[in-house]
Each structure stands twice: as structure tokens, then as C-alpha cells.
Enzyme design. Structure first.
Site, PDB file in Angstrom:
ATOM      1  N   ARG A  27       8.850  -7.418  15.304  1.00 31.59           N
ATOM      2  CA  ARG A  27       8.678  -6.000  14.978  1.00 31.59           C
ATOM      3  C   ARG A  27       9.486  -5.572  13.751  1.00 31.59           C
ATOM      4  NH1 ARG A  27       6.516  -3.169  19.129  1.00 31.59           N
ATOM      5  NH2 ARG A  27       7.335  -1.265  18.244  1.00 31.59           N
ATOM      6  N   TRP A  74      13.275  -2.766  10.802  1.00 27.40           N
ATOM      7  CA  TRP A  74      12.365  -2.823   9.652  1.00 27.40           C
ATOM      8  C   TRP A  74      12.633  -1.517   8.907  1.00 27.40           C
ATOM      9  CZ3 TRP A  74       8.317   0.046   7.602  1.00 27.40           C
ATOM     10  CH2 TRP A  74       7.523  -0.607   6.657  1.00 27.40           C
ATOM     11  N   GLU A 491      -0.249 -12.296   2.399  1.00 28.13           N
ATOM     12  CA  GLU A 491       0.854 -11.830   3.236  1.00 28.13           C
ATOM     13  C   GLU A 491       1.854 -12.932   3.579  1.00 28.13           C
ATOM     14  OE1 GLU A 491      -0.031 -10.143   7.122  1.00 28.13           O
ATOM     15  OE2 GLU A 491      -1.757 -11.446   7.314  1.00 28.13           O
ATOM     16  N   HIS A 507     -19.532  -8.112 -11.903  1.00 27.49           N
ATOM     17  CA  HIS A 507     -19.257  -6.748 -12.360  1.00 27.49           C
ATOM     18  C   HIS A 507     -17.783  -6.559 -12.727  1.00 27.49           C
ATOM     19  CE1 HIS A 507     -23.301  -5.538 -11.311  1.00 27.49           C
ATOM     20  NE2 HIS A 507     -23.147  -6.140 -10.141  1.00 27.49           N
ATOM     21  N   LYS A 606       5.158  -7.105  12.572  1.00 28.01           N
ATOM     22  CA  LYS A 606       3.927  -7.326  13.322  1.00 28.01           C
ATOM     23  C   LYS A 606       3.248  -6.020  13.707  1.00 28.01           C
ATOM     24  CE  LYS A 606       0.998  -9.894  15.576  1.00 28.01           C
ATOM     25  NZ  LYS A 606      -0.020 -10.532  14.721  1.00 28.01           N
TER      26      LYS A 606
END
Ligand code: M6R
Length: 611
Positions: A27, A74, A491, A507, A606
Site C-alpha cells: 500500500r 505513500w 510501471e 496518424h 497497490k
């Protein structure tokens, strides 16, 4: 993001908290800390870096105490360093708090507290909250529960918190709004955590807190109330997860284990959910909602990241099988652009964690506007699962690696089952339904066939370790797979990668092609195979390096490109489940060869529980 844990009991809390933090490290992992209360003395240890750094520091000291809280961070407010790490003390060191979430009005609260002579050491919103609680604490005769309740009434934002005080021994006050929090009920001991992974070695009995709930745990009691102080009686849930599901089981990384686990996870997703004779699926979580969904004027699918890629595959599947128009929206955009939602809409939210803040907020907005809200979720009992009107669990088992792999293939599998359930009530024939189910039943063998090419894929990866950019191209149902392949690579390997519909290359992106630009083509033999071959020719004509994911009997592309990865054929609707697996392995091996931490890539977590 961030993980919080807490313990009150008779054992030394330090090793219990460290073990819990390790299980929550997915986390957030930029800093970690622990605060332990021992006879009126609070011992605080915080370190920048992973939980292992904190653990080594703790081994050097004698940290003992039967009540404690911990946090793995985090960063949102303030850079990752020791000062900004949690727990945070109030100015006078009386209270200590861990927090997962964001206090949005922290600036005005901080100004108020500065006027009251509170002193701040960190840049965090959390330190504002602990001082605000302290402000009410001294005005409420040191009643920690009441102080926390009154403080939270002044707060805008999200939180899962745990608070200790020197004068309230052997108790932890907890509260939740927008960030997950669960109580683990033990014998003579109680626990709290951001999710059940941190609790399963101690207890299987848990209580999930809902938003706006506050409570307290001691070693042999707990209570939960609303912020208005009304008592709430809560159900005790049994966790049905085993420890081995959240360990690496001999694999070097969780991501690799989760990729290799896919024959099993897909089987778990499918178990008991199809009726071959009728060519239909059986989804208990949608029982009674089928007609309501079929009467929808449109279906919207909303999600973030990899789950959004699964949603794009779902658009294709549901439109094809039901004929109902489907739109796909990023949850983060959907929630803020005041979308036009009618009560006749069905909105499906997809989330592995069931806790993604943007997805949850979009879901609440859709519900407010009267749409039928369905969840396709992995984590049982998670916020999105609980907030949905109905839904389907993907049952992929715990996914710990930050890069989502097995959840993606199980999400698509569930979308196929939903398409079957609805499609068979519309124009999908029994013959087509049976064909899809037979293909689903063979999926495990086909996935194993792809996984057995792991060494060859590793050899291909070796050649691209130094690439700076990558292009992933696919068409139709394989365009989302191209997006997913690019996301996986960037990632965990930090190589810039873009996914495009192959026909869009001319394009613009074609300008990037030269001998240094690898392009991955997803090119199985389907209705637009010939067109994709033309796109491959265009890249080769400009000296681009090409890796192609092709059918195992394709002899043509092999002579055209630099590397091929062969996949078996199945029903067209299931093909993305197969074509994505080589891309997962390719990015995994590139990242490992670059010496990177694939399970905990930089800057990510996560479960993204902040906006
Ligand atoms: O838990 P969710 O499925 O709601 O998460 C959504 C995204 O944060 C997630 O898929 C993210 O993009 C992954 N790291 C991708 O591998």
C-alpha cells in the site's frame, strides 16, 4: 494508500506490528514507523525507506509494550523522510496518530492551531489532525474517544486513523472515512489494520468499519459508534484466506507468482459459474438484477488503470453479446465532469482492490443519480464491493505485486460471464453460448501453454533491456491489450511505452519509428489480421524492431518480424486473456534484468486510496 496497523493485548506488540506492516507494504513503502506505549512511555521509531529498514532499526533497540500502532507510508503531503513518516505526535508528545488518507482542510485547521500555540515539525496533514484531536482532548478531560470524535467533525477529507495517548493506556481509538479500516477480534487481544492481510495469522474474525464510524479497542472489548455518538452494532465476518495465498510460495517475486498462477486464478473465477447444457452463466451476485440490466438504455463501465483496460475489453464483449450500447469512462474523469446519468443506466465499476478512491467516488456519484450500480471486484468485503447494489467477485485470490496481472485476466473472465448471462437473454444463441463455455473450460490449459514459453520470452526480454521507448499496437479487442502491455512495461521497468490502435500509427506515432524503437504487435489471426500485417510491414519498412504475438500456426509473420511469441487459438472473445500473458512476462523479465524492484516500483502503491 498507506497501511496502518494497531495492537492491544498481552503480547509484545512490536513484532506483531512489523509483521502486519510487511503485509501492508504493497500500500506504500517510502517510509515506515511504529509507536509503542509502555507504562506511560511512548517509544517511537520512524525510518525513511521500507519496513525492513524500520525492522533493522528496531532490532538495535529494546522496544517493548503491549499497545502499539504502525504505519507504512505513500507520501501525499511532504516528501518521504523520517520527519514526515508516521506516527505523528501532538505538540506535547501526549497523543500519537497514524493516518491513511488526506485532510483537505488541513491548512485552515493548521492556522487555527498555530494561533493556539501548537508547534509543527513535519509538512504533513496528519500532524494537523493529531494536534486538532489534542485541542479537544484537553477540553474533554483527556477523553481520547470524545476528543477524536469532536475533531473529526471539523475535518474534511479521507481518513483511516488509529490514535493512542499516554493517559489512556491499553486502548486505541479508530475512525474511518474513505480509507479502509478493519478490526481483528482476538482472545484477550484485538487488532486493527487497513486490510485483512495484516490480520490473518492472528484471527479470522473481523469487523469492517464503514465511512463515518468511530470506535475504540482495548484488549478484551471494542465499540463502534457514528460520529454523532450513536452506537452501531456490527456483524463479525469470517476471513476465508490462507497465509500461503499472500506469500511468494517459492517464486522470486509476487508478480511472477501471480502471472504463473493464472491457470488457477482463472479456474477459481469460473468455478461453478457456467451451465454448459444451456450455454449460459450463473452469477449469484447478479441474481434478480438481470432484467433491470437488460432494460438499461446504456451500460457505462468505469475504472482506473489496468481495470480500465479490462473495461475497454468489456465494452467490446457486452456490446457484441447484448446489443446494448456501452461506454467506458476513467473513474477519475467521470466523477468530476458531472456526467449525465439516468436511472435507466447500469454502471459497472471494476476494481481489483475495491478501494480505489476515484472509482469509489464515481460509484457514489452514480448511485446518487439513481443508476443501478454493479461492482466487479477482487477483494471481498472491500468498500466498492459493499457500496455496489449488486456485483460479481472475480475470486482471483490476493494480488500483492503492484503491477496487476491475474486480476486483469479474471476481470475479463467475469465480463465474459456477464456478457453470457445477459447475451443469452438477448440474441446470443445457445450454440454460441456453449462454444464460449467450452472455450472457458479449456482456458487453463491454453494459459499453461503460453506460460511454458517463459524462458523464450525471457531471452527476448534480454535484447530490450536498454530500450528507452516502446510502442504497443493492437486492433479491435486487442487495442486494450496493447494499452495494458504498455502500462505493465512502464510501471515496473520505467521504460516509456505507449499503446495505440495499430491503424492510428500512421496518424502520428510512425514518426517515432527507427531502429531503436521496438514495437510490440498483437496480431492473432482475426477479422483484421491482414490490416495488422500491413501495419507491421510499415514498421519494418522504417527499420523498426518488431516483437509479434501471433497464432501458433502463423508461418507468415515469423519471416517478417524480429521475434515472435506464439499463442494458441480460442474463441475470439477470450483471446485478450491469452494475448496479454506474453506481455506480462516480457515486462516482468525486462524489469528484473534491469535490477528493479518489480513488486514495489517507485512512486506507486497497490491500492490508490487518494484522489
Ligand atoms: O484496485 P484497482 O483495480 O481499482 O486499481 C486500479 C489501478 O490503480 C491499478 O490497476 C493500477 O493501474 C495497477 N498498478 C496497474 O498494474
Amino acid at each position: 494508500m498507506c497501511g496502518i496497523v494497531g495492537y492491544v493485548g498481552e503480547q509484545n506488540s512490536a513484532p506483531i506490528l512489523i509483521e502486519g506492516l510487511k503485509r501492508l507494504e504493497y500500500r506504500g513503502y517510502d517510509s515506515a514507523g511504529i509507536g509503542i506505549l509502555d507504562d506511560g512511555r511512548i517509544q517511537l521509531i520512524k525510518e525513511k525507506g521500507k519496513v525492513s529498514v524500520l525492522e533493522s532499526e528496531m532490532k538495535k533497540r529494546q522496544v517493548i509494550g503491549t499497545t502499539g500502532i504502525g504505519h507504512t507510508r505513500w507520501a501525499t503531503h511532504g516528501i518521504p523522510n523520517q520527519v514526515n513518516a508516521h506516527p505523528h505526535f501532538s505538540s506535547d508528545d501526549e497523543l500519537m496518530l497514524v493516518h491513511n488518507g488526506i485532510i483537505e482542510n488541513y491548512k485552515e485547521l493548521k492556522e487555527f492551531l498555530i494561533q493556539k500555540e501548537y508547534i509543527f515539525k513535519s509538512d504533513t496533514d496528519t500532524e494537523v489532525l493529531v494536534n486538532l484531536i489534542h485541542f479537544f482532548y484537553v477540553n474533554n478531560n483527556n477523553n481520547l474517544y470524545e476528543a477524536t470524535r469532536q475533531a473529526l467533525l471539523k475535518v474534511n477529507g479521507t481518513y483511516g486513523i488509529a490514535v493512542l495517548s499516554r493517559n489512556n493506556k491499553e486502548r486505541i481509538v479508530i475512525a474511518k472515512n474513505g480509507s479502509p479500516l478493519v478490526i481483528g477480534i482476538g482472545k484477550g487481544e484485538n487488532f486493527i489494520a487497513s486490510d485483512v492481510n495484516a490480520l490473518i495469522t492472528h484471527t479470522k474474525n473481523v469487523i469492517y468499519l464503514e465511512d463515518g464510524e468511530i470506535g475504540e479497542i482495548t484488549k478484551d472489548s471494542y465499540f463502534i459508534k457514528s460520529l454523532n455518538n450513536d452506537s452501531i452494532s456490527k456483524e463479525i465476518n469470517k476471513i476465508e484466506m490462507d497465509l500461503e495465498e499472500i506469500t511468494k510460495g517459492g517464486y522470486p517475486h509476487f508478480m511472477f507468482k501471480e502471472i504463473m498462477d493464472q491457470p488457477i486464478s482463472l479456474n477459481d473465477t469460473l468455478r461453478g459459474r457456467t451451465i454448459l447444457e444451456e450455454g449460459i452463466s450463473k452469477l449469484g451476485g447478479l441474481h434478480g438484477f438481470e432484467e433491470r440490466i437488460l432494460q438499461s438504455k446504456r451500460i457505462i463501465i468505469s475504472a482506473c488503470g489496468t481495470s480500465w483496460h479490462a473495461a475497454l475489453v468489456g465494452e467490446y464483449l457486452l456490446e457484441k453479446c447484448t446489443g446494448i450500447p456501452v461506454e467506458v469512462e476513467y473513474a477519475s474523469e467521470f466523477r468530476y465532469r458531472n456526467p449525465i446519468i439516468e436511472p435507466s443506466d447500469t454502471i459497472i465499476f471494476i476494481s481489483q482492490s475495491g478501494e480505489t478512491a476515484d472509482t469509489l467516488a464515481a460509484l457514489k456519484e452514480a448511485k446518487r443519480k439513481g443508476a443501478l450500480v454493479l461492482g466487479i471486484v477482487n477483494v471481498v468485503g472491500s468498500s466498492i464491493a459493499r457500496a455496489s447494489d449488486a456485483g460479481v467477485y472475480i475470486h482471483a485470490g490476493p494480488e500483492i505485486g503492484v503491477a496487476s496481472t491475474k486480476a486483469f485476466t479474471s476481470q475479463i473472465t467475469v465480463l465474459i460471464l456477464v456478457a453470457l448471462l445477459l447475451g443469452r437473454r438477448k440474441h446470443l444463441s445457445i450454440v454460441d453460448g456453449k462454444e464460449i463455455i467450452q472455450s472457458l473450460n479449456n482456458l487453463g490449459d491454453l494459459v499453461n501453454e503460453i506460460l511454458s514459453q517463459n524462458s523464450e520470452i525471457e531471452r527476448i526480454a534480454e535484447k530490450f533491456v536498454n530500450a528507452k521507448n516502446f510502442l504497443y499496437l493492437g486492433r479491435g479487442i486487442h487495442f486494450p491489450v496493447a494499452l495494458e502491455g504498455a502500462l505493465k512495461l512502464k510501471e515496473i521497468s520505467y521504460i516509456h511505452a505507449e499503446g495505440y490502435p495499430a491503424a492510428e500509427m500512421k496518424h502520428g506515432p510512425i514518426a517515432l519509428i527507427d531502429e531503436n524503437m521496438p514495437t510490440v504487435f498483437i496480431a492473432p489471426k482475426d477479422a483484421i489480421y491482414e490490416k495488422v500485417i500491413s501495419n507491421i510491414e510499415e514498421v519494418k519498412a522504417r527499420n523498426g524492431k518488431v516483437i509479434a504475438i501471433i497464432d501458433k500456426d502463423d508461418k507468415y509473420v515469423e519471416n517478417l518480424v524480429d521475434h515472435v511469441i506464439r499463442i494458441p487459438r480460442t474463441n475470439e472473445l477470450l483471446m485478450p486473456i491469452l494475448t496479454v500473458i506474453p506481455l506480462q512476462l516480457l515486462s516482468y523479465h525486462i524489469a528484473v534484468k534491469k535490477g528493479l524492484n518489480v513488486d514495489q516500483p517507485r512512486n506507486l502503491a497497490k491500492s490508490v486510496t487518494v484522489e
